[in-house]
Design an enzyme around this catalytic site. Structure first.
Site, short mmCIF file in Angstrom:
data_model
loop_
_atom_site.label_atom_id
_atom_site.label_comp_id
_atom_site.label_asym_id
_atom_site.label_seq_id
_atom_site.Cartn_x
_atom_site.Cartn_y
_atom_site.Cartn_z
N ARG A 148 0.83 -1.22 0.00
CA ARG A 148 0.00 0.00 0.00
C ARG A 148 0.86 1.26 0.00
O ARG A 148 0.34 2.37 -0.12
CB ARG A 148 -0.93 0.03 1.23
CG ARG A 148 -1.98 -1.05 1.23
CD ARG A 148 -2.81 -1.04 2.50
NE ARG A 148 -3.96 -0.17 2.42
CZ ARG A 148 -5.21 -0.59 2.23
NH1 ARG A 148 -5.49 -1.86 2.09
NH2 ARG A 148 -6.21 0.28 2.18
N TYR A 151 0.74 4.26 -2.54
CA TYR A 151 -0.35 5.23 -2.35
C TYR A 151 -0.11 6.06 -1.08
O TYR A 151 -0.09 7.30 -1.13
CB TYR A 151 -1.68 4.49 -2.27
CG TYR A 151 -2.89 5.38 -2.24
CD1 TYR A 151 -3.27 6.13 -3.35
CD2 TYR A 151 -3.69 5.47 -1.09
CE1 TYR A 151 -4.40 6.94 -3.33
CE2 TYR A 151 -4.82 6.27 -1.06
CZ TYR A 151 -5.17 7.01 -2.18
OH TYR A 151 -6.29 7.81 -2.15
N ASP A 152 0.12 5.37 0.04
CA ASP A 152 0.25 6.05 1.33
C ASP A 152 1.44 7.02 1.33
O ASP A 152 1.32 8.18 1.70
CB ASP A 152 0.47 5.04 2.47
CG ASP A 152 -0.65 4.02 2.59
OD1 ASP A 152 -1.52 4.00 1.70
OD2 ASP A 152 -0.64 3.24 3.56
N GLY A 154 3.18 8.05 -1.28
CA GLY A 154 3.03 9.04 -2.35
C GLY A 154 2.21 10.23 -1.86
O GLY A 154 2.57 11.39 -2.07
N TYR A 210 -13.18 -10.02 2.65
CA TYR A 210 -11.76 -10.27 2.90
C TYR A 210 -11.54 -10.29 4.41
O TYR A 210 -11.88 -9.32 5.10
CB TYR A 210 -10.89 -9.18 2.27
CG TYR A 210 -11.10 -8.98 0.77
CD1 TYR A 210 -11.66 -9.97 -0.03
CD2 TYR A 210 -10.71 -7.79 0.16
CE1 TYR A 210 -11.84 -9.78 -1.39
CE2 TYR A 210 -10.88 -7.59 -1.21
CZ TYR A 210 -11.47 -8.60 -1.98
OH TYR A 210 -11.65 -8.39 -3.31
N GLY A 213 -14.34 -9.85 8.39
CA GLY A 213 -15.41 -8.85 8.31
C GLY A 213 -15.52 -8.03 9.59
O GLY A 213 -16.43 -7.21 9.74
N THR A 216 -13.18 -2.38 10.46
CA THR A 216 -14.16 -1.30 10.36
C THR A 216 -13.72 -0.23 9.37
O THR A 216 -12.53 -0.04 9.11
CB THR A 216 -14.38 -0.61 11.73
OG1 THR A 216 -13.19 0.11 12.06
CG2 THR A 216 -14.73 -1.61 12.81
N ARG A 217 -14.72 0.45 8.83
CA ARG A 217 -14.53 1.65 8.03
C ARG A 217 -15.70 2.58 8.36
O ARG A 217 -16.74 2.15 8.87
CB ARG A 217 -14.55 1.35 6.52
CG ARG A 217 -13.40 0.49 6.00
CD ARG A 217 -12.06 1.19 6.06
NE ARG A 217 -11.00 0.41 5.41
CZ ARG A 217 -10.27 -0.53 6.00
NH1 ARG A 217 -10.48 -0.86 7.27
NH2 ARG A 217 -9.32 -1.16 5.32
N ARG A 283 -10.84 2.24 11.04
CA ARG A 283 -10.66 3.60 10.52
C ARG A 283 -11.91 4.41 10.82
O ARG A 283 -13.03 3.98 10.53
CB ARG A 283 -10.41 3.56 9.02
CG ARG A 283 -10.06 4.91 8.46
CD ARG A 283 -9.85 4.88 6.97
NE ARG A 283 -8.61 4.22 6.59
CZ ARG A 283 -8.48 3.58 5.42
NH1 ARG A 283 -9.49 3.51 4.58
NH2 ARG A 283 -7.34 3.04 5.10
N1 UDP Z 1 -12.97 -5.52 1.16
C1 UDP Z 1 -13.72 -6.70 1.19
N2 UDP Z 1 -14.25 -7.16 0.03
C2 UDP Z 1 -14.09 -6.53 -1.16
C3 UDP Z 1 -13.35 -5.33 -1.19
C4 UDP Z 1 -12.79 -4.87 -0.02
O1 UDP Z 1 -13.90 -7.31 2.25
O2 UDP Z 1 -14.63 -7.02 -2.16
C5 UDP Z 1 -12.42 -5.00 2.42
C6 UDP Z 1 -10.95 -4.59 2.41
O3 UDP Z 1 -10.10 -5.70 2.66
C7 UDP Z 1 -10.94 -3.55 3.52
C8 UDP Z 1 -12.31 -2.90 3.43
O4 UDP Z 1 -13.12 -3.81 2.70
O5 UDP Z 1 -10.83 -4.19 4.79
C9 UDP Z 1 -12.29 -1.58 2.70
O6 UDP Z 1 -11.61 -1.77 1.49
P1 UDP Z 1 -11.63 -0.74 0.32
O7 UDP Z 1 -10.80 -1.32 -0.78
O8 UDP Z 1 -13.01 -0.35 0.01
O9 UDP Z 1 -10.94 0.57 0.90
P2 UDP Z 1 -9.70 0.83 1.87
O10 UDP Z 1 -10.33 1.46 3.05
O11 UDP Z 1 -9.04 -0.45 2.24
O12 UDP Z 1 -8.80 1.70 1.08
#
Ligand code: UDP
Length: 334
Positions: A148, A151-152, A154, A210, A213, A216-217, A283
């Site tokens: 990553r 991106y990070d 950069g 992935y 589950g 968090t976001r 996050r």
């Molecule tokens: N993720 C997932 N399934 C997918 C795509 C992403 O479980 O089909 C997960 C990914 O591993 C991460 C989260 O969803 O934990 C958010 O991923 P995303 O790529 O949307 O954005 P990130 O916050 O990682 O940049």
């Protein structure tokens, strides 16, 4: 109606036909500005060019900001960079160049034009954060050699360039850190979690989870986010940021998946796949600074935002199905 924060300006939007760029350009055009979108169409979309070309004050230049450009503008927004992990990891060296060389070129342009310039930085500068929620003063936990990092790091380097141009040359800069955002105009094949889950749910295919589950976001609806971007650009010159922009309501991915399955009425199940390397566990933005300095808070809750987003993806899938039916019919005619 509230008077627009930005009007009668000549505005350059780098990354102007990408996901966020398209909504930003639409809002700026609707409030009486002239907008020039620069985009190399790496992740920006031709569909968005066609949509924006309905506005007479819009123009599009197919240009990669890795190369210098000379063009006059009052305001510059730099949104140019692939932002989805599969896209920015496809060519990581190109991703770093886009953030670093692209920022350098646009900062030079801002300096020579005496223009104000805003950089779309990211919550990824916090890496896999040990502080939760993340405030702007947190310096982050980034793996500088991981997948990553292009991106990070950069984006982190771009932040330092912006502040050095500000200190050395007095360039008027604005720095925002964007957290996960979703909504119409996302690329259906973007590869991020919201677009993947909605596309999979609408097709009654398994949702690709992935890891467990449990990570968090905090998901922000695009209209809210873009209102924050505009408020930041219009804020008093001395407020440079960085400022977090995102929705502080946190969800784990299982909650997100179940909400999407319910709202789409899907029969999809979940399939559990390995967690990608360096995937942040949690996050969530602390948005106190945005609230205080910009009077900005997001208004659209996740459920409501998904309800506004699902029809956009459904329409895309409908068009795809229609074109494959048309293709099948024309094959039969031959
Ligand atoms: N993720 C997932 N399934 C997918 C795509 C992403 O479980 O089909 C997960 C990914 O591993 C991460 C989260 O969803 O934990 C958010 O991923 P995303 O790529 O949307 O954005 P990130 O916050 O990682 O940049």
């Amino acid at each position: 109606m509230k008077s627009p924060l930005i009007t009668n300006k000549k505005i350059l939007v780098a990354g102007g036909v990408g996901f966020l760029g398209t909504t930003l350009c639409k809002k700026l055009l609707a409030t009486g500005n002239q907008v020039i979108a620069l985009d190399n169409l790496y992740t920006g979309r031709q569909d968005n060019v066609a949509l924006l070309q309905n506005y007479p004050e819009f123009s599009f230049i197919n240009h990669d900001i890795i190369e210098p450009i000379d063009i006059s503008a009052d305001l510059i927004f730099n949104l140019a960079c692939p932002a989805s992990p599969p896209h920015y990891q496809r060519d990581p060296i190109f991703t770093t160049k886009t953030s670093v060389l692209g920022s350098l070129n646009l900062l030079e342009l801002a300096r020579t034009n005496n223009a104000r310039i805003l950089q779309a930085s990211t919550s990824e500068v916090y890496g896999d954060p040990e502080q939760h929620p993340q405030t702007e003063s947190y310096r982050g936990s980034v793996n500088p050699i991981g997948i990553r990092a292009c991106y990070d790091e950069g984006k982190r380097c771009a932040e330092s360039l912006f502040f050095d141009y500000h200190r050395m040359h007095g360039v008027a800069i604005k720095m925002i850190r964007i957290f996960n955002t979703y909504g119409p105009h996302m690329d259906p094949n973007d590869g991020r979690v919201v677009s993947n889950f909605i596309m999979q749910a609408l097709s009654n295919e398994p949702l690709t989870m992935y890891g467990t589950g449990a990570q968090t976001r905090s998901f922000c609806f695009v209209d809210d986010l873009v209102d924050g971007i505009i408020a930041m650009m219009a804020s008093p010159q001395e407020f440079t940021g960085p400022v977090n922009l995102g929705n502080p309501t946190e969800f784990n991915l299982l909650e997100l998946a179940h909400m999407i399955i319910e709202l789409t009425g899907s029969t999809s199940q979940l399939v559990f796949l390995p967690l990608p390397q360096d995937d942040p566990q949690q996050r969530k933005p602390d948005i106190s600074l945005a609230r205080e300095k910009l009077g900005w808070v997001p208004r659209v809750a996740l459920r409501e935002g998904l309800e506004k987003t699902i029809p956009y993806f459904a329409e895309f899938l409908g068009q795809q199905q229609q074109s494959s039916v048309n293709f099948f019919r024309s094959e039969q005619l031959i």
